[in-house]
Design an enzyme around this catalytic site. Structure first.
Site, mmCIF file in Angstrom:
data_model
loop_
_atom_site.group_PDB
_atom_site.id
_atom_site.type_symbol
_atom_site.label_atom_id
_atom_site.label_comp_id
_atom_site.label_asym_id
_atom_site.label_seq_id
_atom_site.Cartn_x
_atom_site.Cartn_y
_atom_site.Cartn_z
ATOM 1 C CG HIS A 43 -0.200 -0.002 2.527
ATOM 2 N ND1 HIS A 43 0.241 -1.158 3.113
ATOM 3 C CD2 HIS A 43 0.211 1.001 3.320
ATOM 4 C CE1 HIS A 43 0.871 -0.870 4.233
ATOM 5 N NE2 HIS A 43 0.882 0.432 4.385
ATOM 6 C CE LYS A 188 9.335 8.254 -36.122
ATOM 7 N NZ LYS A 188 9.363 6.871 -36.609
ATOM 8 C CG ASP A 190 10.287 1.629 -38.453
ATOM 9 O OD1 ASP A 190 9.344 2.402 -38.139
ATOM 10 O OD2 ASP A 190 10.289 0.929 -39.469
HETATM 11 MN MN MN Z 1 1.861 1.461 6.073
#
Ligand code: MN
Length: 208
Positions: A43, A188, A190
């Site tokens: 979390h 750049k 492809d």
């Molecule tokens: Mn915590």
């Protein structure tokens, strides 16, 4: 604010987490921190400096980034101010055992405080820049279950609108390279440019 509940849950001899209440210099703006806490369940802990401690919420899915998006934020006990710089390993067998990393930190402005405890803040972090609201929504009848909402830049919260859509950035043909700091250049190649996003555990890659 009291740190009693915080101290009750922890043994200062067995965890490297801070225990002391705030002392030392005052800053002009209060601080916020978001810690990625890989514990029993991953979390993100969202903390705001309030009254000499850190008011804290555990956000299982992470702080919402899309304007108009919202997420569950479980209100938990205040943490000591020094916790704002804590990162490390909480040893097995201790409360919140696992790894704590600082995901973002910075200062914030309190834009609004409601009578019911709801807070609107403007965060100035490295990752989080903008306005969020914390609402004591009492989800499922539990007063700990708040919501955290990302506001639109004009400060309003949308209802039921689709989240902002991003498009892959395209290469631009040019004769001269732009000057100044903040530019990086690459050839750049492809292939496909794609924008990746994760919503509710589902990953999407979107190309043109
Ligand atoms: Mn915590």
């Amino acid at each position: 604010m009291s740190l009693d509940e915080y101290r009750k849950k922890r043994n200062l001899r067995k965890t490297p987490e801070p225990f002391e209440a705030a002392k030392g210099e005052r800053r002009s703006l209060p601080v916020f921190v978001v810690q990625r806490h890989d514990a029993r369940r991953l979390h993100y802990d969202f903390r705001l400096e309030r009254g000499g401690a850190l008011a804290s919420w555990a956000v299982p899915k992470g702080v919402p980034l899309e304007p108009g998006a919202r997420a569950l934020a479980v209100h938990v006990e205040d943490h000591p101010l020094d916790y704002a710089t804590f990162a490390g390993e909480i040893p097995k067998g201790n409360y919140g055992a696992g790894t704590v990393e600082i995901w973002d930190s910075g200062t914030y402005e309190l834009l609004e405080e409601k009578k019911d405890g709801g807070l609107t803040v403007r965060l100035h972090g490295k990752r989080l820049e903008g306005t969020w609201t914390l609402v004591p929504a009492h989800l499922s009848g539990d007063e700990k279950n708040w919501l955290i909402l990302k506001k639109r830049e004009d400060g309003t919260v949308s209802r039921g609108q689709a989240p902002h859509t991003y498009r892959p950035m395209l290469a631009t043909l040019t004769e001269k390279l732009p000057k100044g700091e903040g530019w990086e250049f690459e050839p750049k190649w492809d292939g496909y440019r794609a924008v990746g996003s994760v919503h509710g555990g589902e990953a999407k890659l979107l190309s043109r």
